[in-house]
Design an enzyme around this catalytic site. Structure first.
Site, mmCIF file in Angstrom:
data_model
loop_
_atom_site.group_PDB
_atom_site.id
_atom_site.type_symbol
_atom_site.label_atom_id
_atom_site.label_comp_id
_atom_site.label_asym_id
_atom_site.label_seq_id
_atom_site.Cartn_x
_atom_site.Cartn_y
_atom_site.Cartn_z
ATOM 1 N N ASP A 16 0.884 -1.158 0.000
ATOM 2 C CA ASP A 16 0.000 0.000 0.000
ATOM 3 C C ASP A 16 0.928 1.216 0.000
ATOM 4 O OD1 ASP A 16 -2.180 1.739 0.275
ATOM 5 O OD2 ASP A 16 -2.144 1.604 2.462
ATOM 6 N N GLU A 76 -0.987 -1.472 -4.923
ATOM 7 C CA GLU A 76 -2.197 -0.684 -5.099
ATOM 8 C C GLU A 76 -2.022 0.298 -6.253
ATOM 9 O OE1 GLU A 76 -5.039 0.945 -1.880
ATOM 10 O OE2 GLU A 76 -3.720 2.619 -2.406
ATOM 11 N N ASP A 150 -2.624 0.913 7.064
ATOM 12 C CA ASP A 150 -1.772 0.727 5.879
ATOM 13 C C ASP A 150 -1.308 -0.727 5.770
ATOM 14 O OD1 ASP A 150 -1.286 3.758 5.238
ATOM 15 O OD2 ASP A 150 -0.788 3.524 7.345
#
Length: 176
Positions: A16, A76, A150
């Site tokens: 992430d 991501e 996260d």
């Protein structure tokens, strides 16, 4: 049993990305059963130059890759609200050095949109951070929710990297 026979079927590094905090999670899959190897964050110094911050992210991700030898990276996809274009640009910088670390180590990168990850994990493409944390906890059979968010997001991305990366039944369900 030879050392090669004991190798995991798949080891996925989920990321992430963020300029301040980059979450990561390494999950090993034996068939469909996931096992958490390690999860954490790579943090850059907020007051440092952009060059220094990107170097910290690159070095941190490279260290995780060298330590855990993932077979794939799930990252991501860039997402930003139109009213904050600077955020998208900074996130693009972070994604760039993360992709560079993967390329330097010869690791394939799969890219996933945040809404798709949320849909796969919770059934809702607009799931909240707490819903994602609970979904990851359940999927990995953890005692507590992963913190900070996260890390939960990175683990969810890794899980999606497994399910969506193989054209599995989950892929067929999410494309309906």
């Amino acid at each position: 049993m030879s050392r090669d026979a004991a190798k995991p079927q798949r080891r996925i590094l989920g990321i992430d990305p963020g300029l301040n905090t980059t979450g990561y999670g390494v999950i090993e899959f034996d068939g469909m059963k996931p096992r958490l190897i390690e999860a954490g964050i790579v943090r850059s110094k907020a007051k440092a130059s952009i060059e220094s911050r990107l170097d910290e992210i690159y070095s941190g991700v490279l260290e995780v890759i060298e330590m855990h030898h993932p077979t794939t990276m799930a990252l991501e996809q860039l997402f930003s609200h139109y009213e904050r274009p600077r955020t998208a640009i900074l996130m693009g910088h972070a994604r760039g050095v993360i992709c560079l670390a993967a390329a330097k180590c010869g690791i394939e990168v799969a890219h996933f949109e945040p809404t798709r990850v949320k849909k796969v994990m919770t059934g809702n493409g607009r799931a909240s951070k707490s819903q994602m944390q609970l979904a990851v906890k359940a999927h990995l059979q953890l005692a507590t929710v992963p913190e900070p968010p996260d890390v939960a997001d990175a683990l969810a991305i890794a899980i999606c990297g497994h399910h969506l990366g193989q054209g599995s039944m989950m892929e067929k369900l999410t494309s309906m």
